[in-house]
Design an enzyme around this catalytic site. Structure first.
Site, short mmCIF file in Angstrom:
data_model
loop_
_atom_site.label_atom_id
_atom_site.label_comp_id
_atom_site.label_asym_id
_atom_site.label_seq_id
_atom_site.Cartn_x
_atom_site.Cartn_y
_atom_site.Cartn_z
N GLU A 223 87.08 6.36 -0.28
CA GLU A 223 87.78 5.29 -0.98
C GLU A 223 87.85 4.03 -0.13
O GLU A 223 88.06 4.09 1.08
CB GLU A 223 89.19 5.77 -1.27
CG GLU A 223 89.90 4.86 -2.18
CD GLU A 223 91.06 5.58 -2.85
OE1 GLU A 223 91.69 6.41 -2.19
OE2 GLU A 223 91.30 5.27 -4.01
N ARG B 148 82.29 5.20 -5.45
CA ARG B 148 82.91 4.88 -4.16
C ARG B 148 81.81 4.67 -3.12
O ARG B 148 80.66 5.03 -3.34
CB ARG B 148 83.84 6.01 -3.67
CG ARG B 148 85.07 6.19 -4.51
CD ARG B 148 86.06 7.18 -3.90
NE ARG B 148 87.22 7.36 -4.78
CZ ARG B 148 88.29 8.05 -4.47
NH1 ARG B 148 88.40 8.64 -3.29
NH2 ARG B 148 89.30 8.17 -5.32
N ARG C 78 87.27 18.62 -4.29
CA ARG C 78 88.58 18.86 -3.65
C ARG C 78 89.68 18.86 -4.70
O ARG C 78 89.53 18.24 -5.75
CB ARG C 78 88.86 17.81 -2.59
CG ARG C 78 88.93 16.35 -3.06
CD ARG C 78 90.24 15.93 -3.63
NE ARG C 78 90.38 14.48 -3.74
CZ ARG C 78 91.19 13.88 -4.59
NH1 ARG C 78 91.90 14.59 -5.45
NH2 ARG C 78 91.29 12.56 -4.61
N CYS D 274 99.98 10.42 -5.41
CA CYS D 274 99.40 9.29 -6.13
C CYS D 274 99.19 9.67 -7.60
O CYS D 274 98.64 10.74 -7.88
CB CYS D 274 98.07 8.91 -5.50
SG CYS D 274 97.22 7.56 -6.36
N ARG E 82 94.97 19.37 0.80
CA ARG E 82 93.75 18.99 0.11
C ARG E 82 92.78 20.14 0.37
O ARG E 82 92.39 20.38 1.53
CB ARG E 82 93.17 17.68 0.68
CG ARG E 82 93.92 16.42 0.22
CD ARG E 82 93.62 16.13 -1.23
NE ARG E 82 94.43 15.05 -1.78
CZ ARG E 82 94.06 13.78 -1.84
NH1 ARG E 82 92.89 13.40 -1.35
NH2 ARG E 82 94.83 12.88 -2.40
N THR F 39 97.07 8.86 -9.70
CA THR F 39 95.67 9.04 -10.10
C THR F 39 95.21 10.48 -9.90
O THR F 39 94.19 10.89 -10.43
CB THR F 39 94.70 8.13 -9.32
OG1 THR F 39 94.72 8.51 -7.95
CG2 THR F 39 95.06 6.68 -9.48
N ARG G 165 88.82 15.97 -7.47
CA ARG G 165 87.76 14.97 -7.39
C ARG G 165 86.48 15.71 -7.02
O ARG G 165 86.36 16.27 -5.93
CB ARG G 165 88.06 13.88 -6.36
CG ARG G 165 87.13 12.67 -6.51
CD ARG G 165 87.60 11.47 -5.69
NE ARG G 165 87.16 11.52 -4.32
CZ ARG G 165 85.99 11.05 -3.88
NH1 ARG G 165 85.12 10.51 -4.70
NH2 ARG G 165 85.68 11.13 -2.59
N GLU H 157 97.59 12.63 2.48
CA GLU H 157 98.22 12.03 1.28
C GLU H 157 98.97 13.08 0.46
O GLU H 157 100.01 12.79 -0.13
CB GLU H 157 97.13 11.36 0.44
CG GLU H 157 97.66 10.67 -0.79
CD GLU H 157 96.58 9.93 -1.56
OE1 GLU H 157 95.72 9.28 -0.92
OE2 GLU H 157 96.58 10.02 -2.80
#
Ligand code: ADP
Ligand code: CIR
Length: 345
Positions: A300, A295, A112, A257, A215, A259, A266, A211
């Site tokens: 997460e 994970r 993603r 975020c 995505r 990260t 990811r 988020e």
């Protein structure tokens, strides 16, 4: 705001890098969308068990609050303020055959990327009306996709609880009520403006206004990493012609975020490693070597079930998309070799 009280056992990057002089320098400033330090750190203040603990309200947050964000970005990605980010979505540069052609270890592969709309506030700072506008623009863009990327948009409001729960359990949809996102202001007006788009096979999906505003997800059973990456690249390029993505020369794709900055990618497999799971030191030595994150099976902050783990690239900024996928592929090859060696003992 007074300096927050953190418990002594707090290990988040927020606790580590919010030194009092940083706090004093940033406490009274705000971005052009009115985003404050108090909002940026609320997730980590409310959740001392955070690994990171901070979120950006807009692209500007990364520069306005750089004294806090920069050391976190450097710690997580190994990316310095003088480093430059570059993108490479050329599938020809990837050296990744299926690490498990017999289908013994890898259950599924998912890659993603996060994206946000240029010149809009990010989720933690957006208004209800602007979020709705973002949703409409994205859905309009998605409707133009064709072939295997053609699909339907399903708004979260109006979706039955049963359908929502099934999509979550089957790993297709984001979960509801995440306390880290809640404290970041990302769940405001829930479920308004949120939804999921997917093709008939659910191999291509887009989450809207979770988020991040987008995505973009490619996933399928088995370990054909190249096929998953190739579909994702087509989808990113297709959507990118309709929706202008927020991007910075220095930080790459902007995400809420830190990260996720850079590639915002990811790349993961769900993989059965029951023997390695009994020797976490050995397991982690391999994942550290290949810059991977472990994970649980529901994403997460979840646990492994039956020796099945979600293994993904940890670094996203300062490496290209091809390298992020390559990290995951090479690490998974090493993990399978270690698992096989333990089977023979
Ligand atoms: P994200 O990947 O978007 O950062 P999560 O870690 O919460 O967020 O994962 C989102 C969902 O994707 C979860 O349901 C998770 O189990 C699922 N998922 C992640 N990787 C895979 C995979 N390789 N195969 C199947 N599902 C996956
Ligand atoms: C946290 O700080 O734990 C959450 N805000 C999520 C951080 C990003 N996730 C990650 O690196 N695993």
């Amino acid at each position: 705001m007074n300096y927050p009280k953190f418990p002594t056992e707090c290990h988040s990057m927020l606790c580590k890098y919010l030194r009092s002089e940083v706090f004093d320098a940033l406490n009274t400033v705000q971005t052009k969308h009115g985003f404050t330090l108090e909002q940026a750190i609320n997730s980590g203040v409310q959740n001392p068990d955070s690994s990171i603990g901070v979120y950006a309200g807009d692209k500007e947050s990364y520069f306005t609050f750089a004294a806090l964000f920069d050391p976190i970005i450097e710690d997580y990605h190994g990316f310095k303020t003088t480093d430059k980010h570059t993108s490479d979505l050329d599938t020809a540069h990837l050296h990744a055959s299926n690490p498990d052609p017999e289908g013994k270890y890898i259950l599924s592969t998912r890659i993603r990327v996060g994206r946000n709309v240029d010149n809009m506030p990010l989720g933690p700072a957006i208004s209800k009306e602007a979020r709705k506008q973002v949703e409409e623009n994205i859905v309009e863009g998605l409707k133009t996709l064709d072939g295997d990327l053609a699909g339907e948009y399903y708004p979260l409001s109006g979706m039955s609880k049963e359908v929502q729960e099934r999509l979550i359990q089957d790993h297709f949809l984001f979960k509801e009520g995440d306390r880290f996102l809640e404290a970041a202001g990302l769940n405001r007006d829930w479920p308004d403006g949120r939804g999921i788009y997917h093709n008939a096979d659910k191999t291509f999906l887009v989450w809207v206004n979770e988020e991040d505003q987008l995505r973009i997800i490619s996933m399928q059973k088995g370990g054909d990493i190249r096929e998953v990456f190739t579909r994702l690249v087509r989808a990113i390029e297709g959507i990118g012609t309709k929706v202008p993505f927020s991007y910075s020369e220095h930080l790459g794709y902007i995400t809420s975020c830190p990260t996720n900055l850079g590639t915002a990618m990811r790349a993961s497999v769900h993989i059965a490693l029951p023997n390695l799971a009994k020797d976490m030191a050995k397991f982690q030595a391999i994942t550290d070597k290949y810059h991977l994150q472990i994970r649980g099976i529901h994403g997460e902050h979840s646990e492994s079930e039956g020796g099945v783990y979600d293994i993904s690239n940890r670094r996203r900024l300062g490496i290209t998309e091809v390298q992020a996928v390559q990290d995951m592929h090479d690490g998974v090859v090493a993990l399978i070799a270690a698992e096989k060696a333990l089977e023979e003992n």
